[in-house]
Design a protein around this motif. Structure first.
Motif, PDB file in Angstrom:
ATOM      1  N   TYR A  88     -35.741  17.809   8.329  1.00 31.11           N
ATOM      2  CA  TYR A  88     -36.792  17.028   7.903  1.00 31.11           C
ATOM      3  C   TYR A  88     -36.640  16.334   6.794  1.00 31.11           C
ATOM      4  N   ARG A  89     -35.533  16.525   5.882  1.00 27.16           N
ATOM      5  CA  ARG A  89     -35.362  15.640   4.664  1.00 27.16           C
ATOM      6  C   ARG A  89     -34.746  14.465   5.234  1.00 27.16           C
ATOM      7  N   THR A  90     -33.816  14.414   6.148  1.00 25.01           N
ATOM      8  CA  THR A  90     -33.294  13.289   6.657  1.00 25.01           C
ATOM      9  C   THR A  90     -34.308  12.240   7.286  1.00 25.01           C
ATOM     10  N   MET A  91     -35.047  12.971   8.147  1.00 30.95           N
ATOM     11  CA  MET A  91     -36.287  11.992   8.655  1.00 30.95           C
ATOM     12  C   MET A  91     -37.091  11.407   7.685  1.00 30.95           C
ATOM     13  N   MET A  92     -37.701  12.290   6.744  1.00 33.46           N
ATOM     14  CA  MET A  92     -38.476  11.684   5.482  1.00 33.46           C
ATOM     15  C   MET A  92     -37.691  10.757   4.837  1.00 33.46           C
ATOM     16  N   GLY A  93     -36.288  10.671   4.612  1.00 32.99           N
ATOM     17  CA  GLY A  93     -35.666   9.455   4.124  1.00 32.99           C
ATOM     18  C   GLY A  93     -35.408   8.536   4.827  1.00 32.99           C
ATOM     19  N   LEU A  94     -35.337   8.653   6.148  1.00 35.98           N
ATOM     20  CA  LEU A  94     -35.216   7.367   6.867  1.00 35.98           C
ATOM     21  C   LEU A  94     -36.760   6.642   7.039  1.00 35.98           C
ATOM     22  N   THR A  95     -37.742   7.570   7.207  1.00 37.92           N
ATOM     23  CA  THR A  95     -39.065   7.109   7.227  1.00 37.92           C
ATOM     24  C   THR A  95     -39.494   6.360   5.921  1.00 37.92           C
ATOM     25  N   ILE A  96     -39.098   6.673   4.715  1.00 38.75           N
ATOM     26  CA  ILE A  96     -39.502   6.293   3.639  1.00 38.75           C
ATOM     27  C   ILE A  96     -38.508   4.850   3.413  1.00 38.75           C
ATOM     28  N   GLY A  97     -37.228   5.012   3.840  1.00 36.46           N
ATOM     29  CA  GLY A  97     -36.345   3.850   3.665  1.00 36.46           C
ATOM     30  C   GLY A  97     -36.839   2.794   4.673  1.00 36.46           C
ATOM     31  N   GLY A  98     -37.145   3.004   5.710  1.00 38.52           N
ATOM     32  CA  GLY A  98     -37.757   2.244   6.839  1.00 38.52           C
ATOM     33  C   GLY A  98     -39.135   1.465   6.334  1.00 38.52           C
ATOM     34  N   THR A  99     -39.681   2.221   5.709  1.00 35.09           N
ATOM     35  CA  THR A  99     -41.154   1.605   5.277  1.00 35.09           C
ATOM     36  C   THR A  99     -40.859   0.657   4.358  1.00 35.09           C
ATOM     37  N   LEU A 100     -40.181   1.024   3.096  1.00 37.86           N
ATOM     38  CA  LEU A 100     -39.627   0.124   2.131  1.00 37.86           C
ATOM     39  C   LEU A 100     -38.864  -1.075   2.507  1.00 37.86           C
ATOM     40  N   TYR A 101     -38.218  -0.944   3.654  1.00 36.55           N
ATOM     41  CA  TYR A 101     -37.298  -2.267   4.173  1.00 36.55           C
ATOM     42  C   TYR A 101     -38.360  -3.109   4.997  1.00 36.55           C
ATOM     43  N   CYS A 102     -39.374  -2.551   5.601  1.00 36.30           N
ATOM     44  CA  CYS A 102     -40.315  -3.491   6.249  1.00 36.30           C
ATOM     45  C   CYS A 102     -41.306  -4.090   5.124  1.00 36.30           C
ATOM     46  N   LEU A 103     -41.626  -3.530   4.209  1.00 33.80           N
ATOM     47  CA  LEU A 103     -42.351  -4.027   3.254  1.00 33.80           C
ATOM     48  C   LEU A 103     -41.613  -5.219   2.474  1.00 33.80           C
ATOM     49  N   MET A 104     -40.118  -5.033   2.203  1.00 30.58           N
ATOM     50  CA  MET A 104     -39.367  -5.946   1.550  1.00 30.58           C
ATOM     51  C   MET A 104     -39.425  -7.246   2.594  1.00 30.58           C
ATOM     52  N   ALA A 105     -39.126  -6.936   3.850  1.00 36.35           N
ATOM     53  CA  ALA A 105     -38.903  -8.022   4.984  1.00 36.35           C
ATOM     54  C   ALA A 105     -40.183  -8.788   4.896  1.00 36.35           C
ATOM     55  N   LEU A 106     -41.627  -8.009   4.743  1.00 33.97           N
ATOM     56  CA  LEU A 106     -42.762  -8.694   4.667  1.00 33.97           C
ATOM     57  C   LEU A 106     -43.141  -9.562   3.540  1.00 33.97           C
ATOM     58  N   TYR A 107     -42.603  -9.079   2.507  1.00 37.87           N
ATOM     59  CA  TYR A 107     -42.651  -9.845   0.892  1.00 37.87           C
ATOM     60  C   TYR A 107     -41.791 -11.205   1.218  1.00 37.87           C
ATOM     61  N   ILE A 108     -40.419 -10.809   1.671  1.00 39.97           N
ATOM     62  CA  ILE A 108     -39.696 -12.119   1.898  1.00 39.97           C
ATOM     63  C   ILE A 108     -40.146 -13.170   2.656  1.00 39.97           C
ATOM     64  N   VAL A 109     -40.770 -12.827   3.965  1.00 43.71           N
ATOM     65  CA  VAL A 109     -41.446 -13.585   4.943  1.00 43.71           C
ATOM     66  C   VAL A 109     -42.370 -14.391   4.462  1.00 43.71           C
ATOM     67  N   ALA A 110     -43.272 -13.631   3.347  1.00 42.18           N
ATOM     68  CA  ALA A 110     -44.544 -14.207   3.004  1.00 42.18           C
ATOM     69  C   ALA A 110     -44.499 -15.418   1.799  1.00 42.18           C
ATOM     70  N   GLN A 111     -43.055 -15.425   1.409  1.00 43.25           N
ATOM     71  CA  GLN A 111     -42.797 -16.409   0.132  1.00 43.25           C
ATOM     72  C   GLN A 111     -42.938 -17.759   0.909  1.00 43.25           C
ATOM     73  N   PRO A 112     -43.410 -18.667   0.292  1.00 51.06           N
ATOM     74  CA  PRO A 112     -43.424 -20.191   0.766  1.00 51.06           C
ATOM     75  C   PRO A 112     -42.039 -20.558   0.878  1.00 51.06           C
ATOM     76  N   ARG A 113     -41.863 -21.526   1.883  1.00 56.08           N
ATOM     77  CA  ARG A 113     -40.499 -22.237   2.015  1.00 56.08           C
ATOM     78  C   ARG A 113     -39.920 -23.033   0.660  1.00 56.08           C
ATOM     79  N   LYS A 114     -38.832 -22.930   0.505  1.00 53.37           N
ATOM     80  CA  LYS A 114     -38.362 -23.924  -0.492  1.00 53.37           C
ATOM     81  C   LYS A 114     -38.315 -25.537  -0.107  1.00 53.37           C
ATOM     82  N   PRO A 115     -38.533 -26.423  -1.056  1.00 54.19           N
ATOM     83  CA  PRO A 115     -38.381 -27.789  -0.206  1.00 54.19           C
ATOM     84  C   PRO A 115     -37.000 -28.352  -0.457  1.00 54.19           C
ATOM     85  N   GLN A 116     -36.320 -28.909   0.558  1.00 56.65           N
ATOM     86  CA  GLN A 116     -35.186 -29.288   0.664  1.00 56.65           C
ATOM     87  C   GLN A 116     -34.937 -30.814   0.228  1.00 56.65           C
TER      88      GLN A 116
END
Length: 108
Positions: free
Chosen positions: A80-108
């Motif tokens: 139970y604790r392992t699955m809850m940890g993986l679920t919370i970790g996966g949710t945080l990872y997805c939120l972090m990935a969405l935050y990174i993708v939502a940032q505007p591109r840097k001009p080159q």
């Protein structure tokens, strides 16, 4: 009586629908798989496992206040604790990935 394509009497079509007959032999057992080939054991087939239902009923019907998914002890708690940890970790990872993708591109 109406017959369809020379069918036998067991599949005769009547005004009330198909008339079936009761088979003379029982159908073969599908889910009871013997552990040994029947020819090895003689006329007796040994089946895998034993009936654990009464034992599990006693465990799960005990009124100890624990939720049903934690009633079987330490392994259930670890799972139970392992699955809850993986679920919370996966949710945080997805939120972090969405935050990174939502940032505007840097001009080159």
């Amino acid at each position: 009586k109406v017959y369809l394509f020379n069918v036998k009497d067991s599949c005769r079509v009547q005004s009330s629908g198909l008339k079936g007959t009761v088979p003379s032999q029982a159908p073969p057992i599908i889910f009871a798989v013997p552990t040994k080939v029947v020819s090895e054991t003689g006329s007796v087939a040994h089946y895998m496992g034993i009936n654990k239902v009464p034992e599990l009923q006693m465990i799960f019907q005990k009124t100890d206040g624990a939720p049903v998914h934690l009633k079987r002890g330490v392994m259930d708690k670890m799972l139970y604790r392992t699955m809850m940890g993986l679920t919370i970790g996966g949710t945080l990872y997805c939120l972090m990935a969405l935050y990174i993708v939502a940032q505007p591109r840097k001009p080159q």
